[in-house]
Design a protein around this motif. Sequence first.
Motif, PDB file in Angstrom:
ATOM      1  N   ALA A 289     -15.928   0.818   5.053  1.00  0.00           N
ATOM      2  CA  ALA A 289     -14.712   0.348   4.381  1.00  0.00           C
ATOM      3  C   ALA A 289     -14.633   0.880   2.956  1.00  0.00           C
ATOM      4  N   MET A 290     -15.770   0.902   2.255  1.00  0.00           N
ATOM      5  CA  MET A 290     -15.789   1.390   0.877  1.00  0.00           C
ATOM      6  C   MET A 290     -15.449   2.878   0.798  1.00  0.00           C
TER       7      MET A 290
ATOM      8  N   ALA B 178     -13.657   4.546   2.965  1.00  0.00           N
ATOM      9  CA  ALA B 178     -12.249   4.696   3.327  1.00  0.00           C
ATOM     10  C   ALA B 178     -11.323   4.204   2.223  1.00  0.00           C
ATOM     11  N   ASP B 179     -11.754   3.186   1.486  1.00  0.00           N
ATOM     12  CA  ASP B 179     -10.925   2.568   0.446  1.00  0.00           C
ATOM     13  C   ASP B 179     -11.808   2.226  -0.754  1.00  0.00           C
ATOM     14  N   PRO B 180     -12.047   3.196  -1.655  1.00  0.00           N
ATOM     15  CA  PRO B 180     -13.016   3.014  -2.740  1.00  0.00           C
ATOM     16  C   PRO B 180     -12.697   1.887  -3.726  1.00  0.00           C
ATOM     17  N   ILE B 181     -11.498   1.310  -3.684  1.00  0.00           N
ATOM     18  CA  ILE B 181     -11.222   0.158  -4.555  1.00  0.00           C
ATOM     19  C   ILE B 181     -12.160  -0.999  -4.219  1.00  0.00           C
ATOM     20  N   LEU B 182     -12.768  -0.953  -3.039  1.00  0.00           N
ATOM     21  CA  LEU B 182     -13.696  -1.996  -2.604  1.00  0.00           C
ATOM     22  C   LEU B 182     -15.074  -1.879  -3.252  1.00  0.00           C
ATOM     23  N   ILE B 183     -15.331  -0.788  -3.980  1.00  0.00           N
ATOM     24  CA  ILE B 183     -16.613  -0.583  -4.645  1.00  0.00           C
ATOM     25  C   ILE B 183     -16.589  -1.301  -5.995  1.00  0.00           C
TER      26      ILE B 183
END
Length: 114
Positions: free
Chosen positions: A82-83, A85-90
């Motif tokens: 998920a991170m 695919a969507d680095p805002i989650l880091i």
Amino acid sequence: MKATIWHNPKCGTSRNTLGILQERDGVDVTVVEYLKEPPTREKLAQLYADAGISPSDGLRLRGTDAEERGLPGADADTILDAMVADPILIERPLVETEKGVRLCRPKEKVEEIL
């Protein structure tokens, strides 16, 4: 000493941590805006392993849809996928030096690896 910061310029903690790095004599800083240049899955896994934390510890909840996606209870592989695919989650900022890696929340944690 070389230091790499995975940085979000819109984040106050990230900006403050970068300031500490830039003010320190003898530190050569590489800034990676991870929202524009996300780390690979392998790099992210290595950063968390070197920091002694799990991917769930590095999951950003605030300002994301992580909870709606069911990520807080998910396994490490699901979270890493998920991170990537969507680095805002880091969660940020992550800082890596020859002395180790830290998730610098609070910003003073960077001192542990300088």
